[in-house]
Design a protein around this motif. Structure first.
Motif, PDB file in Angstrom:
ATOM      1  N   ASP A 167       1.856   7.474   0.210  1.00 34.50           N
ATOM      2  CA  ASP A 167       1.439   6.097  -0.010  1.00 34.50           C
ATOM      3  C   ASP A 167       0.506   6.042  -1.213  1.00 34.50           C
ATOM      4  O   ASP A 167       0.320   7.045  -1.917  1.00 34.50           O
ATOM      5  CB  ASP A 167       0.808   5.504   1.256  1.00 34.50           C
ATOM      6  CG  ASP A 167      -0.510   6.175   1.651  1.00 34.50           C
ATOM      7  OD1 ASP A 167      -1.068   6.973   0.861  1.00 34.50           O
ATOM      8  OD2 ASP A 167      -0.994   5.891   2.762  1.00 34.50           O
ATOM      9  N   CYS A 168      -0.117   4.903  -1.446  1.00 35.63           N
ATOM     10  CA  CYS A 168      -0.967   4.759  -2.637  1.00 35.63           C
ATOM     11  C   CYS A 168      -2.221   5.627  -2.571  1.00 35.63           C
ATOM     12  O   CYS A 168      -2.867   5.859  -3.589  1.00 35.63           O
ATOM     13  CB  CYS A 168      -1.327   3.293  -2.866  1.00 35.63           C
ATOM     14  SG  CYS A 168      -2.279   2.555  -1.536  1.00 35.63           S
ATOM     15  N   CYS A 169      -2.558   6.146  -1.398  1.00 34.46           N
ATOM     16  CA  CYS A 169      -3.706   7.048  -1.258  1.00 34.46           C
ATOM     17  C   CYS A 169      -3.284   8.508  -1.189  1.00 34.46           C
ATOM     18  O   CYS A 169      -4.111   9.394  -0.961  1.00 34.46           O
ATOM     19  CB  CYS A 169      -4.497   6.692  -0.004  1.00 34.46           C
ATOM     20  SG  CYS A 169      -5.215   5.051  -0.064  1.00 34.46           S
ATOM     21  N   GLU A 184      -1.713   1.391 -12.325  1.00 32.54           N
ATOM     22  CA  GLU A 184      -2.373   2.571 -12.877  1.00 32.54           C
ATOM     23  C   GLU A 184      -2.686   2.369 -14.355  1.00 32.54           C
ATOM     24  O   GLU A 184      -3.779   2.697 -14.823  1.00 32.54           O
ATOM     25  CB  GLU A 184      -1.472   3.794 -12.684  1.00 32.54           C
ATOM     26  CG  GLU A 184      -2.186   5.097 -12.881  1.00 32.54           C
ATOM     27  CD  GLU A 184      -1.321   6.277 -12.477  1.00 32.54           C
ATOM     28  OE1 GLU A 184      -1.168   7.178 -13.323  1.00 32.54           O
ATOM     29  OE2 GLU A 184      -0.803   6.275 -11.346  1.00 32.54           O
ATOM     30  N   SER A 197       3.207   0.139  -9.026  1.00 29.24           N
ATOM     31  CA  SER A 197       2.184   1.197  -8.991  1.00 29.24           C
ATOM     32  C   SER A 197       1.873   1.689 -10.389  1.00 29.24           C
ATOM     33  O   SER A 197       0.705   1.894 -10.738  1.00 29.24           O
ATOM     34  CB  SER A 197       2.656   2.364  -8.129  1.00 29.24           C
ATOM     35  OG  SER A 197       2.754   1.970  -6.797  1.00 29.24           O
ATOM     36  N   TRP A 210       8.278  -1.077  -6.062  1.00 34.63           N
ATOM     37  CA  TRP A 210       6.943  -0.556  -5.739  1.00 34.63           C
ATOM     38  C   TRP A 210       6.496   0.452  -6.796  1.00 34.63           C
ATOM     39  O   TRP A 210       5.340   0.446  -7.222  1.00 34.63           O
ATOM     40  CB  TRP A 210       6.926   0.084  -4.348  1.00 34.63           C
ATOM     41  CG  TRP A 210       5.559   0.513  -3.932  1.00 34.63           C
ATOM     42  CD1 TRP A 210       4.576  -0.284  -3.416  1.00 34.63           C
ATOM     43  CD2 TRP A 210       4.986   1.817  -4.036  1.00 34.63           C
ATOM     44  NE1 TRP A 210       3.440   0.464  -3.180  1.00 34.63           N
ATOM     45  CE2 TRP A 210       3.665   1.749  -3.554  1.00 34.63           C
ATOM     46  CE3 TRP A 210       5.463   3.045  -4.491  1.00 34.63           C
ATOM     47  CZ2 TRP A 210       2.821   2.855  -3.503  1.00 34.63           C
ATOM     48  CZ3 TRP A 210       4.626   4.148  -4.433  1.00 34.63           C
ATOM     49  CH2 TRP A 210       3.322   4.044  -3.949  1.00 34.63           C
ATOM     50  N   HIS A 270       0.818  -1.217   0.000  1.00 29.48           N
ATOM     51  CA  HIS A 270       0.000   0.000   0.000  1.00 29.48           C
ATOM     52  C   HIS A 270       0.850   1.264   0.000  1.00 29.48           C
ATOM     53  O   HIS A 270       0.324   2.368   0.137  1.00 29.48           O
ATOM     54  CB  HIS A 270      -0.950  -0.004   1.192  1.00 29.48           C
ATOM     55  CG  HIS A 270      -1.848  -1.197   1.194  1.00 29.48           C
ATOM     56  ND1 HIS A 270      -2.840  -1.397   0.253  1.00 29.48           N
ATOM     57  CD2 HIS A 270      -1.882  -2.288   1.998  1.00 29.48           C
ATOM     58  CE1 HIS A 270      -3.445  -2.540   0.481  1.00 29.48           C
ATOM     59  NE2 HIS A 270      -2.885  -3.105   1.531  1.00 29.48           N
ATOM     60  N   GLY A 271       2.168   1.088  -0.156  1.00 29.93           N
ATOM     61  CA  GLY A 271       3.054   2.235  -0.286  1.00 29.93           C
ATOM     62  C   GLY A 271       3.585   2.794   1.014  1.00 29.93           C
ATOM     63  O   GLY A 271       4.163   3.871   1.032  1.00 29.93           O
TER      64      GLY A 271
END
Length: 168
Positions: free
Chosen positions: A99-101, A157, A153, A149, A68-69
């Motif tokens: 992070d991913c958010c 995407e 990611s 990572w 999740h980063g």
């Protein structure tokens, strides 16, 4: 979870040191069953400052991220581990990655009500950026990117974009 992951999570400094000395485990091993956490993620989350230092001295990369980063700094921020955050910052670990958010460790600390960590991280983020800029000017290479990572990611995407284009 490897023996090193377990010892780091427990804060068993002597055991971590012995495992590293004997080179029994890679300090950057990602545990697939635990969101790709490394031993450093566990030590940071649990607040084992000296274990964090030991792992980094033996090659643990503080830029590595979970699925999740999250970096070790995110876990330290979530748990309110100010001493770990200070150590990571003093070692020029990336403490300002999203992070991913899109959340940085400072925001995570804020969400969990760790105001001392928030105050420290807000100042440290600026210092981190200044250090990155100076390193770039001087041609100094920094270990602050988790290539694996980042690639994953980007692939995720691209898949989302591809899937949304095929559904329309």
């Amino acid at each position: 979870m490897t023996e090193l992951h377990q010892a780091a999570a427990a804060g068993d400094y002597d055991q971590v040191e012995e495992i590293l000395r004997q080179q029994k485990c890679d300090p950057n091993h990602r545990d697939i069953d635990w969101s790709y956490k490394t031993p450093l993620h566990w030590a940071a989350a649990k607040g084992h400052t000296e274990t964090v230092r030991l792992l980094i001295e033996h090659g643990a990369r503080p830029c590595l991220r979970t699925e999740h980063g999250w970096t070790p700094a995110h876990y330290a921020a979530e748990s309110g581990r100010l001493a770990v955050l200070r150590l990571l910052h003093s070692l020029h670990a990336p403490i300002d990655k999203k992070d991913c958010c899109g959340e940085k460790p400072a925001r995570v600390a804020e969400i969990y009500g760790h105001q001392d960590c928030v105050q420290f991280l807000k100042k440290a983020e600026i210092e981190c950026q200044v250090y990155r800029n100076l390193a770039a000017q001087k041609g100094i290479s920094l270990d602050d990117t988790d290539e694996e990572w980042t690639a994953q990611s980007n692939e995720n995407e691209e898949n989302l974009i591809r899937n949304s284009n095929t559904q329309t």
